[in-house]
Motif scaffolding. Structure first.
Motif, PDB file in Angstrom:
ATOM      1  N   TRP A 102      52.069 -60.015  -2.904  1.00 18.03           N
ATOM      2  CA  TRP A 102      52.518 -59.193  -4.033  1.00 18.03           C
ATOM      3  C   TRP A 102      51.449 -58.204  -4.482  1.00 18.03           C
ATOM      4  CZ3 TRP A 102      57.400 -58.898  -5.589  1.00 18.03           C
ATOM      5  CH2 TRP A 102      58.252 -59.903  -5.167  1.00 18.03           C
ATOM      6  N   SER A 103      50.200 -58.430  -4.042  1.00 17.40           N
ATOM      7  CA  SER A 103      49.143 -57.493  -4.450  1.00 17.40           C
ATOM      8  C   SER A 103      48.974 -56.421  -3.386  1.00 17.40           C
ATOM      9  CB  SER A 103      47.830 -58.259  -4.618  1.00 17.40           C
ATOM     10  OG  SER A 103      47.382 -58.697  -3.354  1.00 17.40           O
ATOM     11  N   PRO A 104      48.469 -55.248  -3.767  1.00 17.90           N
ATOM     12  CA  PRO A 104      48.320 -54.180  -2.777  1.00 17.90           C
ATOM     13  C   PRO A 104      47.336 -54.538  -1.687  1.00 17.90           C
ATOM     14  CG  PRO A 104      47.770 -53.389  -4.993  1.00 17.90           C
ATOM     15  CD  PRO A 104      48.112 -54.826  -5.114  1.00 17.90           C
ATOM     16  N   GLU A 105      46.364 -55.403  -1.972  1.00 13.50           N
ATOM     17  CA  GLU A 105      45.381 -55.767  -0.958  1.00 13.50           C
ATOM     18  C   GLU A 105      45.931 -56.819  -0.007  1.00 13.50           C
ATOM     19  OE1 GLU A 105      44.510 -55.804  -4.210  1.00 13.50           O
ATOM     20  OE2 GLU A 105      43.456 -53.877  -4.210  1.00 13.50           O
ATOM     21  N   GLY A 106      47.074 -57.396  -0.346  1.00 12.15           N
ATOM     22  CA  GLY A 106      47.580 -58.528   0.427  1.00 12.15           C
ATOM     23  C   GLY A 106      48.445 -58.145   1.596  1.00 12.15           C
ATOM     24  N   GLY A 107      48.273 -56.969   2.136  1.00 11.36           N
ATOM     25  CA  GLY A 107      49.064 -56.595   3.309  1.00 11.36           C
ATOM     26  C   GLY A 107      50.376 -55.945   2.958  1.00 11.36           C
ATOM     27  N   GLY A 108      50.549 -55.539   1.703  1.00 11.66           N
ATOM     28  CA  GLY A 108      51.772 -54.835   1.327  1.00 11.66           C
ATOM     29  C   GLY A 108      51.745 -53.408   1.837  1.00 11.66           C
ATOM     30  N   ALA A 109      52.874 -52.719   1.619  1.00 11.85           N
ATOM     31  CA  ALA A 109      52.985 -51.365   2.151  1.00 11.85           C
ATOM     32  C   ALA A 109      51.932 -50.446   1.549  1.00 11.85           C
ATOM     33  CB  ALA A 109      54.382 -50.826   1.869  1.00 11.85           C
ATOM     34  N   GLY A 110      51.696 -50.586   0.224  1.00 15.53           N
ATOM     35  CA  GLY A 110      50.767 -49.685  -0.454  1.00 15.53           C
ATOM     36  C   GLY A 110      49.352 -49.809   0.089  1.00 15.53           C
ATOM     37  N   GLY A 111      48.861 -51.059   0.160  1.00 13.27           N
ATOM     38  CA  GLY A 111      47.493 -51.278   0.622  1.00 13.27           C
ATOM     39  C   GLY A 111      47.316 -50.842   2.066  1.00 13.27           C
ATOM     40  N   LEU A 112      48.308 -51.187   2.887  1.00 14.22           N
ATOM     41  CA  LEU A 112      48.248 -50.844   4.301  1.00 14.22           C
ATOM     42  C   LEU A 112      48.231 -49.326   4.472  1.00 14.22           C
ATOM     43  CD1 LEU A 112      48.165 -52.912   6.514  1.00 14.22           C
ATOM     44  CD2 LEU A 112      50.577 -52.528   6.932  1.00 14.22           C
ATOM     45  N   GLY A 113      49.060 -48.651   3.685  1.00 12.71           N
ATOM     46  CA  GLY A 113      49.107 -47.190   3.760  1.00 12.71           C
ATOM     47  C   GLY A 113      47.767 -46.582   3.388  1.00 12.71           C
ATOM     48  N   ARG A 114      47.148 -47.148   2.321  1.00 10.00           N
ATOM     49  CA  ARG A 114      45.852 -46.626   1.888  1.00 10.00           C
ATOM     50  C   ARG A 114      44.813 -46.780   3.001  1.00 10.00           C
ATOM     51  NH1 ARG A 114      45.571 -45.634  -3.749  1.00 10.00           N
ATOM     52  NH2 ARG A 114      47.429 -46.858  -4.136  1.00 10.00           N
ATOM     53  N   VAL A 115      44.862 -47.939   3.700  1.00  8.28           N
ATOM     54  CA  VAL A 115      43.892 -48.170   4.778  1.00  8.28           C
ATOM     55  C   VAL A 115      44.141 -47.211   5.932  1.00  8.28           C
ATOM     56  CG1 VAL A 115      43.094 -49.832   6.464  1.00  8.28           C
ATOM     57  CG2 VAL A 115      43.582 -50.571   4.147  1.00  8.28           C
ATOM     58  N   ILE A 116      45.417 -47.076   6.302  1.00  7.41           N
ATOM     59  CA  ILE A 116      45.735 -46.238   7.468  1.00  7.41           C
ATOM     60  C   ILE A 116      45.405 -44.776   7.177  1.00  7.41           C
ATOM     61  CG2 ILE A 116      47.625 -45.320   8.853  1.00  7.41           C
ATOM     62  CD1 ILE A 116      48.884 -48.036   8.800  1.00  7.41           C
ATOM     63  N   PHE A 117      45.815 -44.305   5.993  1.00  5.21           N
ATOM     64  CA  PHE A 117      45.619 -42.885   5.708  1.00  5.21           C
ATOM     65  C   PHE A 117      44.269 -42.592   5.060  1.00  5.21           C
ATOM     66  CE2 PHE A 117      50.210 -43.188   6.008  1.00  5.21           C
ATOM     67  CZ  PHE A 117      50.444 -42.176   6.914  1.00  5.21           C
ATOM     68  N   GLY A 118      43.446 -43.633   4.870  1.00  2.08           N
ATOM     69  CA  GLY A 118      42.105 -43.413   4.333  1.00  2.08           C
ATOM     70  C   GLY A 118      41.044 -43.728   5.362  1.00  2.08           C
ATOM     71  N   ASP A 119      40.776 -45.035   5.548  1.00  2.24           N
ATOM     72  CA  ASP A 119      39.689 -45.441   6.434  1.00  2.24           C
ATOM     73  C   ASP A 119      39.969 -45.110   7.892  1.00  2.24           C
ATOM     74  OD1 ASP A 119      38.858 -46.352   4.093  1.00  2.24           O
ATOM     75  OD2 ASP A 119      38.952 -48.499   4.550  1.00  2.24           O
ATOM     76  N   TYR A 120      41.236 -45.272   8.298  1.00  2.00           N
ATOM     77  CA  TYR A 120      41.521 -45.135   9.725  1.00  2.00           C
ATOM     78  C   TYR A 120      42.354 -43.897  10.000  1.00  2.00           C
ATOM     79  CZ  TYR A 120      39.769 -49.854   9.989  1.00  2.00           C
ATOM     80  OH  TYR A 120      38.965 -50.953   9.917  1.00  2.00           O
ATOM     81  N   LEU A 121      42.166 -42.833   9.230  1.00  2.00           N
ATOM     82  CA  LEU A 121      43.020 -41.658   9.374  1.00  2.00           C
ATOM     83  C   LEU A 121      42.865 -41.033  10.755  1.00  2.00           C
ATOM     84  CD1 LEU A 121      44.973 -39.731   8.070  1.00  2.00           C
ATOM     85  CD2 LEU A 121      43.059 -38.326   7.376  1.00  2.00           C
ATOM     86  N   PHE A 122      41.601 -40.931  11.245  1.00  2.00           N
ATOM     87  CA  PHE A 122      41.376 -40.220  12.503  1.00  2.00           C
ATOM     88  C   PHE A 122      42.026 -40.940  13.687  1.00  2.00           C
ATOM     89  CE2 PHE A 122      38.612 -38.750  16.038  1.00  2.00           C
ATOM     90  CZ  PHE A 122      39.071 -37.446  16.033  1.00  2.00           C
TER      91      PHE A 122
END
Lengths: 289, 444
Positions: free
Chosen positions: A147-167
């Motif tokens: 239920w938390s954004p850090e717990g593998g939800g869509a929001g957290g995952l999106g932030r990781v993909i489009f932030g840290d791993y954008l390239f």
């Protein structure tokens, strides 16, 4: 924000730890063998479609394993994307190829099998060491809270993909788009080039110009005729029989047997005067039936 | 965003309420959720037959039970007892598995749908929903995407050409329309800021999404008909082209299972559309604390909305002819998907600007208006495409003799003159009648 811990390597160690809940352990011992069976079945199935279905089973169980580890977004995405879309495309191609086509056993590339075997052994070695390390050294991650954004939800995952791993993400996207464009370029036939497909309108015009056998489709049997049986010949608007409508395939009504009826329908046989008090010819009718 | 308005007295989320359900309550809910599908199927079949009958000036089924309403019950009892015919060329294992694969995911889909708010069942406080997941929307989508395997495999395993064609069509159809459906749902997820079905319903207390996200709603409605293989998109089973499509070779209980899967899928997509766009179990125009939105009454609103959508399915079937296959694909890939993509970008942009906080609604409207005006002006600059005149007739060419454009039809012709002269002379000489009659007999 911490990057998401990758879930797959956790699978092996999950059962080894004492902190694993009973439900998760049961799920693992049911789903793990199923995934393995799917993988083996995929390799050993004779039929290509069966092979694809075994692979579907593996993908599905992997998705369920993610679910069991509280990575719900990842699990359902795995099911939707891999089993729902990608394997469906595989099936589509295999079905087009035909159910009886089998693999060719001829070695097309020289030394392919040897290279394949060597690489396979290498990959297996890599996996084995990774597994050994996973079983021995790695400390278990804390359970995720979906239920938390850090717990593998869509929001957290999106932030990781489009932030840290954008390239890497953009690179993958470019690769996929290139592949799709390549496929389209290779298979595309232009409508205007030679051998291209005609539009409905062009086809009609070509037909009336006489580039085809006849402008209209062949007449169905029974059109304009007195009965709608397939054995009844079609009549042209002037009353004569359309010869194309006589089916050579229907054995019982060979063209020779219909000859008499044809002449009668076409009006070649002299008829009695309308005022004449004579019944229609019985013998002829009987033959017609 | 405060998604827990419904449980204002005690801040317990839906998930927490569901988490402390006792085992008997979970089992009870499982049974009810499993039964909703088949019961609605039995009702829907007879309702559809009667409604389509009325649309075509017939009475529809009227023999079994009062006004024929027990017809599909009789059919449901009859079908399992019919003979099974299995083609020799069938791939038997997959042939048996396919109907099961079609039905089971369909029955799972209803688990994530919220039917009502917090209620008390035998003294136990809970919500009317089997499971509340943070990604409940994806559960329904996953169920739909697995269920299609049943149709595809049925087509392939039957071992005859028509079912294979039906299966192939179904594959292509599902892949293309699932993309459009996913794009429609992204809009809802962005607005509700959640993928959980319960929170999406709660987010609609300030306004239902079907008018806030009209393009998403339209795209979803179209793609849900495509996803369930219903007319006018029932190409996998087009009876005028493919006999019965994927289920041509199926009979008895297995055929009934395909029927069940189709109708349960209809119920699920309708319930899903109700949840995503029509405010779920909420009553319009009143707040969540109104008595209309408390207790068991919302179940009624939920099913009323679902039945409204189900009637649209029937209505479509009674109204529209079947699409041609290439037109159908064109609609999916060239209209719905680009439209969905543009709309998602638009929503994301508006939300990003909104979340920034420095921009007021008036400013957004003004900027949006300027952008639209610029686009309209730019579109005026585009050269107009020359439309070929479809009514024009080629005057020359083609080798056919064509009459000249200034052709004038003469008032009289030599033949007509001769006929008139003949008629005049015959009136003068009655004796000539007999010979004329003989001539005409020969002509006729």
């Amino acid at each position: 924000m911490t990057p998401m811990t990758p879930t797959t390597p956790l699978l092996a160690q999950a059962t080894a730890e004492a902190t694993v809940s009973t439900g998760e352990a049961i799920a693992f011992w049911i789903l793990g063998p199923l995934a393995l069976a799917g993988a083996l079945g995929m390799v050993f199935a004779r039929n290509a479609v069966h092979s694809a279905l075994w692979l579907v089973l593996t993908m599905l169980t992997l998705g369920l394993l993610y679910l069991a580890q509280q990575a719900q977004f990842l699990g359902f995405t795995q099911i939707i994307v891999y089993t729902g879309a990608i394997m469906m495309l595989f099936l589509f191609v295999l079905m087009l190829a035909g159910r009886d086509s089998s693999d060719s056993v001829v070695e097309v590339l020289r030394g392919q099998r040897l290279a394949g075997a060597l690489l396979g052994v290498g990959v297996a070695g890599l996996f084995a060491t990774a597994m050994a390390r996973g079983l021995a050294d790695v400390t278990p991650a804390a359970p995720l809270d979906p239920w938390s954004p850090e717990g593998g939800g869509a929001g957290g995952l999106g932030r990781v993909i489009f932030g840290d791993y954008l390239f890497p993400f953009e690179l993958t996207a470019a690769l996929l788009i290139t592949a799709a464009m390549g496929g389209m370029v290779l298979s595309f036939t232009t409508r205007h080039g030679k051998g291209g497909r005609k539009t409905q309108r062009e086809l009609v015009e070509a037909r009336f110009r006489g580039e085809y056998e006849r402008p209209s489709p062949k007449p169905g049997p029974g059109v304009f005729a007195t009965a709608n049986s397939v054995a009844t010949p079609a009549l042209l608007p002037d009353g004569s029989v359309a010869p194309e409508s006589l089916s050579e395939l229907i054995e019982n009504t060979s063209a020779a047997r219909l000859e008499e009826q044809r002449r009668q329908v076409a009006g070649d046989v002299p008829k009695p005067d309308a005022h004449a008090l004579v019944a229609p010819d019985e013998s002829e009718e009987g033959k017609g039936k | 965003m405060t998604p827990m308005l419904a449980q204002a007295q005690e801040p317990m989320t839906r998930a927490e309420l569901l988490a402390d359900d006792p085992l008997w309550l979970i089992l009870l809910k499982c049974v009810v959720v499993l039964l909703i599908g088949p019961i609605l199927t039995i009702f829907l079949i007879v309702w559809e037959r009667k409604a389509v009958g009325r649309m075509q000036n017939r009475t529809g089924p009227n023999r079994v039970g009062p006004h024929g309403y027990l017809q599909s019950l009789a059919d449901a009892i009859k079908l399992p007892f019919k003979e099974q015919v299995i083609p020799d060329t069938a791939d038997r294992k997959i042939y048996f598995m396919a109907p099961v694969i079609a039905v089971v995911p369909a029955l799972i889909g209803l688990a994530a749908i919220p039917f009502g708010p917090e209620v008390s069942i035998f003294g136990e406080r809970t919500v009317l929903q089997l499971v509340e997941l943070p990604v409940g929307v994806l559960l329904v989508l996953a169920g739909a995407s697995i269920g299609v395997y049943g149709i595809v495999l049925a087509g392939w395993s039957s071992g005859s050409p028509y079912p294979l064609l039906g299966g192939l069509r179904s594959t292509a159809q599902v892949i293309s329309y699932e993309i459009a459906m996913g794009l429609a749902i992204i809009g809802v997820a962005l607005y509700a800021q959640s993928l959980s079905t319960g929170q999406i319903v709660d987010a609609q207390q300030s306004g239902w999404f079907f008018y806030l996200l009209l393009p998403s709603f339209v795209i979803y409605l179209i793609s849900m008909v495509g996803e369930t293989n219903r007319a006018p998109f029932d190409l996998p089973e087009a009876e005028s082209e493919l006999v019965g499509g994927f289920h041509t070779e199926y009979s008895s209980m297995k055929f009934a299972m395909f029927f069940l899967a189709e109708y349960v899928n209809m119920v699920i997509v309708s319930a899903f559309a109700t949840t995503l766009f029509l405010g779920g179990y909420l009553f319009p125009f009143v707040g969540a604390d109104s008595p209309l939105n408390q207790g068991w009454l919302p179940v009624l609103w939920f099913f009323a909305k679902t039945f409204l959508l189900l009637f649209c399915f029937i209505w479509l079937r009674g109204t529209l002819p079947r699409f041609r296959y290439d037109q159908f694909m064109k609609l999916g890939w060239k209209v719905l998907v680009p439209l969905g993509l543009i709309w998602v970008v638009l929503i994301s942009a508006v939300r990003a600007i909104r979340n920034d906080g420095n921009v007021s609604t008036g400013q957004i409207l003004v900027i949006g208006g300027i952008v639209i005006a610029v686009i309209v002006l730019l579109s005026l600059l585009l050269p107009e495409k020359k439309v070929p005149d479809s009514d024009s007739v080629p005057v020359t060419g083609g080798g056919h003799p064509v009459p000249p454009l200034d052709l004038r039809v003469p008032e009289t012709t030599p033949r007509r003159k001769a006929l008139k002269a003949k008629a005049r002379s015959s009136r003068k000489q009655p004796a000539a009648v007999a010979s004329a009659k003989e001539d005409s007999d020969g002509d006729v």
